[in-house]
Design a protein around this motif. Structure first.
Motif, mmCIF file in Angstrom:
data_model
loop_
_atom_site.group_PDB
_atom_site.id
_atom_site.type_symbol
_atom_site.label_atom_id
_atom_site.label_comp_id
_atom_site.label_asym_id
_atom_site.label_seq_id
_atom_site.Cartn_x
_atom_site.Cartn_y
_atom_site.Cartn_z
ATOM 1 N N VAL A 1 0.845 -1.200 0.000
ATOM 2 C CA VAL A 1 0.000 0.000 0.000
ATOM 3 C C VAL A 1 0.875 1.242 0.000
ATOM 4 O O VAL A 1 0.664 2.184 -0.777
ATOM 5 C CB VAL A 1 -0.958 0.000 1.204
ATOM 6 N N ILE A 2 1.881 1.253 0.872
ATOM 7 C CA ILE A 2 2.796 2.396 0.932
ATOM 8 C C ILE A 2 3.648 2.476 -0.326
ATOM 9 O O ILE A 2 4.299 3.475 -0.597
ATOM 10 C CB ILE A 2 3.674 2.300 2.195
ATOM 11 N N GLY A 3 3.630 1.417 -1.142
ATOM 12 C CA GLY A 3 4.337 1.458 -2.412
ATOM 13 C C GLY A 3 3.834 2.553 -3.332
ATOM 14 O O GLY A 3 4.515 2.916 -4.292
ATOM 15 N N LEU A 4 2.657 3.088 -3.053
ATOM 16 C CA LEU A 4 2.150 4.213 -3.831
ATOM 17 C C LEU A 4 2.833 5.527 -3.460
ATOM 18 O O LEU A 4 2.573 6.556 -4.091
ATOM 19 C CB LEU A 4 0.639 4.359 -3.608
ATOM 20 N N LEU A 5 3.681 5.504 -2.457
ATOM 21 C CA LEU A 5 4.309 6.726 -1.970
ATOM 22 C C LEU A 5 5.109 7.481 -3.035
ATOM 23 O O LEU A 5 5.059 8.714 -3.064
ATOM 24 C CB LEU A 5 5.195 6.404 -0.756
ATOM 25 N N ILE B 1 1.122 -1.843 -8.154
ATOM 26 C CA ILE B 1 1.077 -2.001 -6.700
ATOM 27 C C ILE B 1 -0.365 -2.023 -6.199
ATOM 28 O O ILE B 1 -0.720 -2.798 -5.308
ATOM 29 C CB ILE B 1 1.884 -0.881 -6.026
ATOM 30 N N THR B 2 -1.227 -1.184 -6.791
ATOM 31 C CA THR B 2 -2.630 -1.158 -6.382
ATOM 32 C C THR B 2 -3.314 -2.485 -6.680
ATOM 33 O O THR B 2 -4.047 -3.028 -5.848
ATOM 34 C CB THR B 2 -3.378 -0.016 -7.095
ATOM 35 N N ALA B 3 -3.071 -3.023 -7.873
ATOM 36 C CA ALA B 3 -3.669 -4.305 -8.237
ATOM 37 C C ALA B 3 -3.200 -5.410 -7.306
ATOM 38 O O ALA B 3 -3.986 -6.265 -6.877
ATOM 39 C CB ALA B 3 -3.318 -4.641 -9.690
ATOM 40 N N PHE B 4 -1.945 -5.374 -6.975
ATOM 41 C CA PHE B 4 -1.398 -6.387 -6.071
ATOM 42 C C PHE B 4 -2.039 -6.275 -4.691
ATOM 43 O O PHE B 4 -2.398 -7.272 -4.072
ATOM 44 C CB PHE B 4 0.118 -6.206 -5.980
ATOM 45 N N THR B 5 -2.203 -5.047 -4.216
ATOM 46 C CA THR B 5 -2.791 -4.829 -2.894
ATOM 47 C C THR B 5 -4.233 -5.323 -2.848
ATOM 48 O O THR B 5 -4.637 -6.015 -1.914
ATOM 49 C CB THR B 5 -2.760 -3.330 -2.544
ATOM 50 N N HIS C 1 -11.244 -5.242 -1.841
ATOM 51 C CA HIS C 1 -11.825 -4.083 -1.150
ATOM 52 C C HIS C 1 -10.816 -3.541 -0.146
ATOM 53 O O HIS C 1 -9.921 -4.247 0.306
ATOM 54 C CB HIS C 1 -13.127 -4.463 -0.432
ATOM 55 N N ALA C 2 -10.977 -2.273 0.183
ATOM 56 C CA ALA C 2 -10.088 -1.629 1.151
ATOM 57 C C ALA C 2 -10.647 -1.808 2.560
ATOM 58 O O ALA C 2 -11.859 -1.799 2.778
ATOM 59 C CB ALA C 2 -9.952 -0.151 0.831
ATOM 60 N N THR C 3 -9.774 -1.973 3.523
ATOM 61 C CA THR C 3 -10.160 -2.157 4.917
ATOM 62 C C THR C 3 -9.845 -0.889 5.715
ATOM 63 O O THR C 3 -9.261 0.063 5.192
ATOM 64 C CB THR C 3 -9.407 -3.350 5.528
ATOM 65 N N GLY C 4 -10.235 -0.897 6.998
ATOM 66 C CA GLY C 4 -9.898 0.227 7.859
ATOM 67 C C GLY C 4 -8.402 0.424 7.967
ATOM 68 O O GLY C 4 -7.907 1.562 8.016
#
Length: 317
Positions: free
Chosen positions: A129-133, A164-168, A175-178
């Motif tokens: 997720v932080i890979g989007l940094l 990175i988004t696809a992998f996450t 889906h995204a979590t808290g």
């Protein structure tokens, strides 16, 4: 006497080799590559942050880890400033920028990322997720740093972000979590702090930027650390102490010295793309140190990220 004097002068001149007057390998590299190498050293340091945080939280409260790491780093920063005999506080004209750095990388990123790990995110999931940094840092550089990378840069940046988004999402059940939302908060905080620190490092050395930021934050981080240590129930062990020491000394202080220097030398947007490699390194440490496992999708994401890193190195700002 004149002959002797001439011999002495000649011998003194002879001991200076001609190679001393030529630039070394480091000086022969262009600013873009020097910046990328320095930033890469910072990325290597940061890549161990999530596994170290997991270890630290096995013995300490998440809030204590997030705030206490800055207090530990402030002690190291203060010692370095004293030894170097430079002012302990930055110029007043730069105080606003330092407050932005404090909000972003001293408080925001450690707090959001630590709470995300405490909420159930694994170190490997947090890493991707932080890979989007890098993309977020590049966007901040355009808005705040005045940089205008060429189209190839943005294409490679976008491809890395998509991979990175696809992998996450593939690992999170589409889906995204808290915990993911907390990681997005960490992402935005770090991007802002990195950009502002990179701007200051153009005028001030990187070690002074992070040292001054930590000292500016110390009136908040040190008392808060004491209160949290007394109000929580620390259960320190060897692993938790080692993890806490790592995030305090390496992640919060030493890693920022080459990182900010790299952003200033190579350009915030471009040098920041070296952080595309950070998820891969963190996945490696998570596997080696925490025993986390991952499948073929990780290999595919790794290859995609490496290609994007190579493309960004060909782009010119």
């Amino acid at each position: 006497m004149k002959d002797n004097d001439s011999a002495i002068v000649s011998s003194r001149v002879a001991v200076v080799p001609a190679t001393d007057l030529t630039p070394g390998p480091w000086a022969s590299l262009g600013p873009a590559w020097r910046g990328s190498i320095l930033a890469g050293l910072g990325v290597l340091s940061f890549s161990g942050s999530f596994p170290a945080t997991v270890f630290a939280m096995r013995g300490f409260d998440p809030y204590l880890v997030a705030i206490g790491r800055a207090a530990v780093a402030a002690v190291a920063a203060l010692a370095l400033l004293l030894v170097a005999r430079v002012p302990l506080l930055p110029p007043r004209t730069q105080l606003r920028s330092y407050l932005v750095i404090v909000a972003g990388v001293v408080f925001g990123f450690p707090l959001f990322s630590g709470l995300a790990l405490d909420a159930g995110a694994s170190a490997s999931h947090a890493a991707v997720v932080i890979g989007l940094l890098p993309a977020a840092t590049a966007a901040c550089a355009v808005l705040r740093g005045g940089e205008r990378p060429r189209p190839l840069f943005w294409v490679s940046c976008a491809l890395g972000a998509v991979a990175i988004t696809a992998f996450t999402l593939s690992r999170g059940g589409d889906h995204a979590t808290g915990a993911d939302l907390l990681l997005v908060g960490a992402l935005g905080s770090a991007a802002v702090g990195y950009t502002e620190g990179g701007r200051l490092a153009r005028e001030t050395s990187g070690w002074r930027v992070i040292s001054h930021a930590l000292v500016v934050a110390a009136p908040l981080t040190v008392p808060a650390t004491v209160v949290l240590a007394l109000s929580t129930e620390p259960r320190p062990g060897a692993a938790s102490l080692a993890g806490f020491a790592y995030v305090g000394v390496v992640s919060m202080f030493l890693g920022f010295i080459p990182w900010y220097a790299g952003l200033a030398t190579g350009g915030i947007a471009r040098a920041g793309q070296t952080q595309l490699a950070q998820p891969l390194l963190t996945l490696l440490w998570a596997w080696l140190l925490l025993g986390e496992r991952f499948g073929p999708a990780t290999v595919a994401a790794a290859l995609a990220v490496l290609v994007c890193v190579a493309l960004t190195q060909r782009a010119r700002s």
